[in-house]
Enzyme design. Sequence first.
Site, short mmCIF file in Angstrom:
data_model
loop_
_atom_site.label_atom_id
_atom_site.label_comp_id
_atom_site.label_asym_id
_atom_site.label_seq_id
_atom_site.Cartn_x
_atom_site.Cartn_y
_atom_site.Cartn_z
N ASP A 179 15.81 -43.81 25.92
CA ASP A 179 16.00 -45.18 25.29
C ASP A 179 15.83 -46.23 26.27
OD1 ASP A 179 16.32 -46.94 23.26
OD2 ASP A 179 18.56 -46.43 23.07
N GLY A 180 15.25 -47.48 25.93
CA GLY A 180 15.34 -48.61 26.75
C GLY A 180 13.77 -49.01 27.15
N ASN A 181 12.71 -48.38 26.59
CA ASN A 181 11.30 -48.83 27.12
C ASN A 181 11.07 -50.30 26.84
OD1 ASN A 181 11.07 -46.23 28.03
ND2 ASN A 181 9.83 -45.56 26.18
N GLY A 182 11.34 -50.42 25.69
CA GLY A 182 11.09 -51.72 24.86
C GLY A 182 11.92 -52.96 25.76
N SER A 242 11.91 -40.16 17.01
CA SER A 242 12.69 -39.58 15.85
C SER A 242 12.10 -39.62 14.41
CB SER A 242 13.98 -40.11 15.97
OG SER A 242 13.67 -41.42 15.22
N ASN A 278 11.64 -42.91 13.57
CA ASN A 278 10.73 -43.75 14.47
C ASN A 278 9.14 -44.05 13.59
OD1 ASN A 278 11.58 -42.63 17.58
ND2 ASN A 278 12.32 -44.55 16.67
N GLU A 297 28.75 -32.10 26.85
CA GLU A 297 29.41 -33.13 27.37
C GLU A 297 28.26 -34.35 27.13
OE1 GLU A 297 32.44 -33.42 29.02
OE2 GLU A 297 32.59 -31.51 28.57
C1 FPP Z 1 13.12 -45.51 22.86
O1 FPP Z 1 12.95 -46.96 23.36
C2 FPP Z 1 11.75 -44.85 23.37
C3 FPP Z 1 10.96 -44.28 22.17
C4 FPP Z 1 11.25 -44.42 20.82
C5 FPP Z 1 9.73 -43.84 22.79
C6 FPP Z 1 9.80 -42.68 23.85
C7 FPP Z 1 8.50 -42.42 24.19
C8 FPP Z 1 8.00 -41.95 25.15
C9 FPP Z 1 8.70 -42.09 26.74
C10 FPP Z 1 6.42 -41.46 25.49
C11 FPP Z 1 6.35 -40.41 24.72
C12 FPP Z 1 5.34 -39.39 25.48
C13 FPP Z 1 5.35 -37.96 25.77
C14 FPP Z 1 4.31 -37.56 26.92
C15 FPP Z 1 6.46 -37.40 24.97
P1 FPP Z 1 13.11 -48.35 22.48
O2 FPP Z 1 11.53 -48.52 22.01
O3 FPP Z 1 14.05 -47.95 21.49
O4 FPP Z 1 13.48 -49.20 23.64
P2 FPP Z 1 14.56 -50.30 23.25
O5 FPP Z 1 15.68 -49.95 22.65
O6 FPP Z 1 14.61 -50.97 24.54
O7 FPP Z 1 13.81 -51.18 22.42
#
Ligand code: FPP
Length: 224
Positions: A2-5, A47, A50, A188
């Site tokens: 979590d946290g990419n955005g 998920s 998603n 855990e």
């Molecule tokens: C949650 O962060 C992240 C996701 C929903 C996507 C994660 C996917 C990847 C890292 C790429 C997948 C690729 C492979 C190779 C498996 P968020 O978007 O909810 O972040 P935020 O809470 O900060 O908005």
Amino acid sequence: MDGNGRWAKRQNLSRNEGHRKGAENIPRVVEAFAQYQVKYLTLFAFSSENWDRPPTEVGEILSLLGEAADREVEGLAEFHKKGVKLLHLGELQRLPPEIQEKARKAIDLTSANDRITLSIAFDYGGRQEVIKAVKKILEQKISPPILTPELFSSFLYTQHIPDPDLIIRTGGELRLSNFLLWQGAYSELYFTPVLWPDFSPAEVKKALLTYQDRKRGFGKLSEH
Ligand code: FPP
């Protein structure tokens, strides 16, 4: 993961760029766990819920999965070379056919590796998984007296991997969000505010050291 955005927003980048950065972080984290001799690692990438995100974002995350699988199959990526066995948890058949094909090829290619098993949860939901297992059990007319937790587990996506000892959530939220609900009964939990793209090998070490200090009783009295 979590946290990419939020990571992207902080850098003035688009959410898609955040996911790309997040995907790039996967190999270094897998390698760090492998070096600490962790044998099974599961990453929650997408998920069941998603799919409700904007189509461009869903498309980007699917592309990232396809690209990663392609790199494996073409021998350009490191998982196979580094002894990583790839598995998928979730509803593979709901993904676009070309992505399914790529994922199946990468899974086949790495099937004999045994340094670390990396399961990618993609189109995965814990409740959906439990319902699917119940349906299969009913279809097979399994009689109630023989149904044990172990038998139930064998109907889940995770039938080939053990229950997690530790569940790590990055990005600061304090919940499981439908992840490994049955399997995580005695796991855990470790929550960190660090955003996924910043979750470094040093953070892996921190999480494992915290786990090492936990006392696990599995509902029984611990030894004194
Ligand atoms: C949650 O962060 C992240 C996701 C929903 C996507 C994660 C996917 C990847 C890292 C790429 C997948 C690729 C492979 C190779 C498996 P968020 O978007 O909810 O972040 P935020 O809470 O900060 O908005």
